[in-house]
Scaffold this active site. Structure first.
Site, mmCIF file in Angstrom:
data_model
loop_
_atom_site.group_PDB
_atom_site.id
_atom_site.type_symbol
_atom_site.label_atom_id
_atom_site.label_comp_id
_atom_site.label_asym_id
_atom_site.label_seq_id
_atom_site.Cartn_x
_atom_site.Cartn_y
_atom_site.Cartn_z
ATOM 1 N N SER A 131 0.508 -1.127 0.098
ATOM 2 C CA SER A 131 -0.035 0.059 0.038
ATOM 3 C C SER A 131 1.102 1.326 -0.153
ATOM 4 O O SER A 131 1.859 1.321 0.332
ATOM 5 C CB SER A 131 -0.848 0.013 1.456
ATOM 6 N N TYR A 144 -1.523 0.348 10.201
ATOM 7 C CA TYR A 144 -1.788 -0.415 9.040
ATOM 8 C C TYR A 144 -0.406 -0.063 8.037
ATOM 9 O O TYR A 144 0.113 -1.184 7.623
ATOM 10 C CB TYR A 144 -2.897 0.061 8.228
#
Length: 218
Positions: A131, A144
């Site tokens: 990501s 995250y």
């Protein structure tokens, strides 16, 4: 000879879209996700082998590895988001962070370790889905993002240590998935990319087999 892929998080989102793309190209698929009902439905649609379970469970990882004695592609797509609403690091629950590390970092490494013998034999490939939160300083995404940064560095070192296996760590960009909706709301998520379009680009990557490295599909 038919190629075989193992895809985690394959019951929805990018994992499902990639499974559909590979199945249409004649790949043999072993798919996994935590929800057995959704996974079995996908397996029926695609003619895949479904093994439901949690990738953070060592016994489940062992079952997955046993199911793919021959393997050409491992896709570590399953991922946790962490607590929502996304908390600032100052208030991030440490137990939740430890659990997120297990799912997003330890589990992909465990699957790589368990399937490397097969991947070495086939000269196969590993896709670790990352990501832009791995490198961007986005408020609320610290937990995250930290796990994805760790996954990227594991991928980087794995590529150096395993020159006979392709290793790609892939930033797919924002996609209209349940995970993104949980993070930013359904209305904002609806404006993100269709996972099927991203999966087509990811399939092209697998087909073209470039050198190991970081890949952006944005």
């Amino acid at each position: 000879m038919t190629n075989t892929a193992l895809i985690t998080g394959a019951s929805r989102g990018l994992g499902l879209a990639l499974a559909r793309s590979l199945a249409a190209a004649g790949w043999n698929l072993v798919i996994t996700a935590r929800g057995s009902a959704d996974l079995e439905r996908v397996a029926g649609e695609l003619g895949a082998t479904a093994l439901a379970g949690d990738v953070a469970d060592a016994a489940h990882v062992a079952r997955l590895a046993q199911a793919v004695p021959e393997l050409d592609l491992l896709v570590n797509n399953a991922s946790g988001l962490g607590p929502t609403p996304l908390p600032a690091l100052a208030a991030y629950p440490l137990d939740a962070f430890r659990a997120l590390l297990e799912t997003n970092v330890t589990a992909p490494l465990a699957l790589v370790q368990a399937t490397l013998p097969a991947l070495r034999r086939s000269g196969g490939a590993v896709v670790n889905v990352s990501s832009d939160a791995a490198t961007g300083a986005y408020e609320g995404w610290g937990g995250y993002g930290a796990t994805k940064a760790a996954l990227e560095q594991l991928s980087n070192v794995l590529a150096a240590e395993e020159p006979g296996v392709r290793v790609w760590w892939v930033d797919p960009g924002e996609m209209n998935t349940r995970m993104l909706a949980d993070a930013v709301g359904a209305e904002e998520a609806a404006g993100a990319a269709d996972p099927a379009k991203v999966a087509a680009s990811l399939h092209d990557l697998v087909r073209s087999r470039p050198a190991s490295g970081k890949v952006s599909l944005r």
